[in-house]
Design a protein around this motif. Structure first.
Motif, PDB file in Angstrom:
ATOM      1  N   ARG A 127     -46.813 -29.009  83.188  1.00 13.05           N
ATOM      2  CA  ARG A 127     -46.551 -28.799  81.760  1.00 13.05           C
ATOM      3  C   ARG A 127     -45.056 -28.571  81.522  1.00 13.05           C
ATOM      4  N   ARG A 128     -44.458 -27.717  82.329  1.00 11.99           N
ATOM      5  CA  ARG A 128     -43.026 -27.424  82.151  1.00 11.99           C
ATOM      6  C   ARG A 128     -42.172 -28.648  82.467  1.00 11.99           C
ATOM      7  N   GLY A 129     -42.561 -29.364  83.506  1.00  8.37           N
ATOM      8  CA  GLY A 129     -41.838 -30.593  83.848  1.00  8.37           C
ATOM      9  C   GLY A 129     -41.949 -31.623  82.739  1.00  8.37           C
ATOM     10  N   LYS A 130     -43.139 -31.726  82.169  1.00  9.90           N
ATOM     11  CA  LYS A 130     -43.379 -32.687  81.084  1.00  9.90           C
ATOM     12  C   LYS A 130     -42.531 -32.337  79.859  1.00  9.90           C
ATOM     13  N   LEU A 131     -42.480 -31.058  79.501  1.00 13.85           N
ATOM     14  CA  LEU A 131     -41.684 -30.628  78.346  1.00 13.85           C
ATOM     15  C   LEU A 131     -40.205 -30.919  78.564  1.00 13.85           C
ATOM     16  N   LYS A 132     -39.718 -30.625  79.764  1.00 19.55           N
ATOM     17  CA  LYS A 132     -38.310 -30.869  80.088  1.00 19.55           C
ATOM     18  C   LYS A 132     -38.020 -32.372  80.084  1.00 19.55           C
ATOM     19  N   LEU A 133     -38.959 -33.142  80.607  1.00 17.09           N
ATOM     20  CA  LEU A 133     -38.825 -34.596  80.645  1.00 17.09           C
ATOM     21  C   LEU A 133     -38.734 -35.152  79.225  1.00 17.09           C
ATOM     22  N   GLN A 134     -39.601 -34.675  78.345  1.00 18.55           N
ATOM     23  CA  GLN A 134     -39.574 -35.121  76.945  1.00 18.55           C
ATOM     24  C   GLN A 134     -38.240 -34.771  76.295  1.00 18.55           C
ATOM     25  N   GLU A 135     -37.735 -33.580  76.624  1.00 19.85           N
ATOM     26  CA  GLU A 135     -36.443 -33.133  76.095  1.00 19.85           C
ATOM     27  C   GLU A 135     -35.318 -34.056  76.588  1.00 19.85           C
ATOM     28  N   LEU A 136     -35.314 -34.351  77.883  1.00 23.56           N
ATOM     29  CA  LEU A 136     -34.289 -35.223  78.465  1.00 23.56           C
ATOM     30  C   LEU A 136     -34.358 -36.632  77.869  1.00 23.56           C
ATOM     31  N   LEU A 137     -35.578 -37.126  77.704  1.00 27.54           N
ATOM     32  CA  LEU A 137     -35.740 -38.486  77.197  1.00 27.54           C
ATOM     33  C   LEU A 137     -35.457 -38.569  75.706  1.00 27.54           C
ATOM     34  N   LYS A 138     -35.681 -37.483  74.981  1.00 29.66           N
ATOM     35  CA  LYS A 138     -35.396 -37.447  73.547  1.00 29.66           C
ATOM     36  C   LYS A 138     -33.889 -37.618  73.335  1.00 29.66           C
ATOM     37  N   VAL A 139     -33.100 -36.926  74.148  1.00 35.09           N
ATOM     38  CA  VAL A 139     -31.643 -37.045  74.083  1.00 35.09           C
ATOM     39  C   VAL A 139     -31.252 -38.492  74.368  1.00 35.09           C
ATOM     40  N   LYS A 140     -31.811 -39.065  75.428  1.00 41.03           N
ATOM     41  CA  LYS A 140     -31.508 -40.444  75.817  1.00 41.03           C
ATOM     42  C   LYS A 140     -31.902 -41.410  74.700  1.00 41.03           C
ATOM     43  N   TYR A 141     -33.093 -41.199  74.139  1.00 48.95           N
ATOM     44  CA  TYR A 141     -33.592 -42.083  73.088  1.00 48.95           C
ATOM     45  C   TYR A 141     -32.717 -41.978  71.852  1.00 48.95           C
ATOM     46  N   ASN A 142     -32.341 -40.760  71.463  1.00 49.84           N
ATOM     47  CA  ASN A 142     -31.503 -40.562  70.284  1.00 49.84           C
ATOM     48  C   ASN A 142     -30.121 -41.186  70.471  1.00 49.84           C
ATOM     49  N   GLU A 143     -29.590 -41.109  71.702  1.00 52.78           N
ATOM     50  CA  GLU A 143     -28.298 -41.734  71.987  1.00 52.78           C
ATOM     51  C   GLU A 143     -28.406 -43.248  71.813  1.00 52.78           C
ATOM     52  N   ALA A 144     -29.521 -43.800  72.245  1.00 52.07           N
ATOM     53  CA  ALA A 144     -29.708 -45.242  72.187  1.00 52.07           C
ATOM     54  C   ALA A 144     -29.850 -45.758  70.752  1.00 52.07           C
ATOM     55  N   ARG A 145     -30.214 -44.893  69.840  1.00 49.16           N
ATOM     56  CA  ARG A 145     -30.450 -45.318  68.458  1.00 49.16           C
ATOM     57  C   ARG A 145     -29.154 -45.445  67.661  1.00 49.16           C
TER      58      ARG A 145
END
Length: 182
Positions: free
Chosen positions: A163-181
């Motif tokens: 669960r904690r890994g998943k939350l952190k992963l979503q956080e990391l990918l959200k930053v990456k996704y937002n940068e890509a936009r």
């Protein structure tokens, strides 16, 4: 399994070194890739992979054709990598487990614009405990019972780290996704 593979496995069970080299050559690159997911240092990954192969050849009699040979070997290699990590004293703690509610482990939907490589890169950034559980669950496909057995931790702890890994992963990918936009 192909007839050739079955024949090779039979020869390996008899200790035939030529057959063992053929099996090694066939599976080494894939097993090295798996070892690198767990052990950052390539030399450590190579050592763990080779140790895993040695264990596999010594224990060939325990291989049963109900699973593919590759899957059986992969589990040995992963366990060998985890043994290396355990020797480094990565502690899988049971911290704050009591207060957590079970989350939907199956909901791993990622935005379509995020590549598999981006996800794997983000997994690499997780802390060691969470990274290992996320890899075993998401990449290798083990369930919590199997992870609990492999890492010698309670199922609840496996769920917590996932669960904690998943939350952190979503956080990391959200930053990456937002940068890509932008």
């Amino acid at each position: 399994m192909h007839k050739l593979d079955t024949k090779l496995i039979q020869l390996c069970k008899k200790g035939n070194e030529v057959a063992q080299m053929q099996v090694y050559d066939k599976y080494a690159q894939a097993m090295f890739t798996i070892a690198c997911r767990y052990l950052i240092n390539e030399e450590d990954a190579k050592d763990a992979m080779q140790e895993g192969f040695l264990k596999a050849f010594v224990n060939m009699d325990s291989y049963k054709p109900d699973a593919t040979f590759g899957a059986w070997l992969k589990r040995i290699i992963i366990n060998q990598c985890l043994d290396v990590l355990k020797k480094r004293k990565i502690e899988f703690s049971n911290d704050e487990v009591e207060n957590l509610k079970v989350v939907d482990d199956d909901n791993w939907d990622f935005d379509n614009s995020i590549s598999k490589q981006n996800i794997l890169n983000a997994i690499e950034q997780l802390n060691e405990k969470h990274k290992i559980v996320v890899q075993l669950y998401l990449v290798e496909g083990y369930d919590h019972e199997e992870i609990s057995e492999i890492l010698e931790i309670p199922i609840k702890t496996s769920r917590t780290h996932l669960r904690r890994g998943k939350l952190k992963l979503q956080e990391l990918l959200k930053v990456k996704y937002n940068e890509a936009r932008y």
